[in-house]
Scaffold this motif. Structure first.
Motif, PDB file in Angstrom:
ATOM      1  N   HIS A 123      -3.823   6.484   5.470  1.00  0.00           N
ATOM      2  CA  HIS A 123      -4.168   5.618   4.343  1.00  0.00           C
ATOM      3  C   HIS A 123      -4.354   6.436   3.072  1.00  0.00           C
ATOM      4  O   HIS A 123      -4.915   7.519   3.107  1.00  0.00           O
ATOM      5  N   ALA A 172      -4.935  11.157   0.575  1.00  0.00           N
ATOM      6  CA  ALA A 172      -4.613  10.564   1.877  1.00  0.00           C
ATOM      7  C   ALA A 172      -5.754  10.887   2.827  1.00  0.00           C
ATOM      8  O   ALA A 172      -6.157  12.041   2.947  1.00  0.00           O
ATOM      9  N   GLU A 196       0.851  -1.180   0.000  1.00  0.00           N
ATOM     10  CA  GLU A 196       0.000   0.000   0.000  1.00  0.00           C
ATOM     11  C   GLU A 196       0.887   1.230   0.000  1.00  0.00           C
ATOM     12  O   GLU A 196       2.013   1.186   0.490  1.00  0.00           O
ATOM     13  N   ARG A 206       1.308   4.809   1.722  1.00  0.00           N
ATOM     14  CA  ARG A 206       0.891   5.517   2.924  1.00  0.00           C
ATOM     15  C   ARG A 206       1.591   6.870   2.980  1.00  0.00           C
ATOM     16  O   ARG A 206       2.726   7.009   2.529  1.00  0.00           O
ATOM     17  N   THR A 234       1.037   6.735   9.976  1.00  0.00           N
ATOM     18  CA  THR A 234       0.756   6.924   8.554  1.00  0.00           C
ATOM     19  C   THR A 234      -0.733   7.129   8.315  1.00  0.00           C
ATOM     20  O   THR A 234      -1.562   6.666   9.087  1.00  0.00           O
TER      21      THR A 234
END
Length: 102
Positions: A40, A63, A18, A20, A38
């Protein structure tokens, strides 16, 4: 491993990677050692549907600042980008609004 607030990193989570956004580039104390906070990163349409606290990170992605978790730094594979300075102020403002931290 060096990383800073506002950088985008690829993170290995189980069998997937992913992207981040680093929202705390400083290590903080936990029982599990070196972790970093972090946010997502999701496709822009999904991210803005799920939360009002989304910051454009480019390439049609945002984000989600209200979806913050910790990641063990050993899972961080490589930096994939940086937020422009103008966007860093947005992130800090959202962090203050949601979590009361700056």
């Amino acid at each position: 491993m060096s990383h800073r607030f506002g950088e985008l990193w690829s993170v290995q989570l189980g069998d997937r990677e992913e992207t981040r956004l680093i929202v705390s580039g400083d290590f903080y104390h936990t029982l599990y050692g070196d972790n970093v906070l972090t946010a997502h990163v999701e496709a822009a349409d999904m991210g803005t549907t799920l939360t009002a606290f989304a910051v454009d990170v480019g390439d049609g992605k945002v984000a989600m600042i209200d979806r913050i978790s910790s990641v063990y730094t050993g899972r961080m594979k490589g930096k994939v980008g940086d937020l422009p300075d103008a966007r860093l102020a947005d992130v800090r403002s959202m962090l203050v609004t949601i979590f009361g931290i700056g």
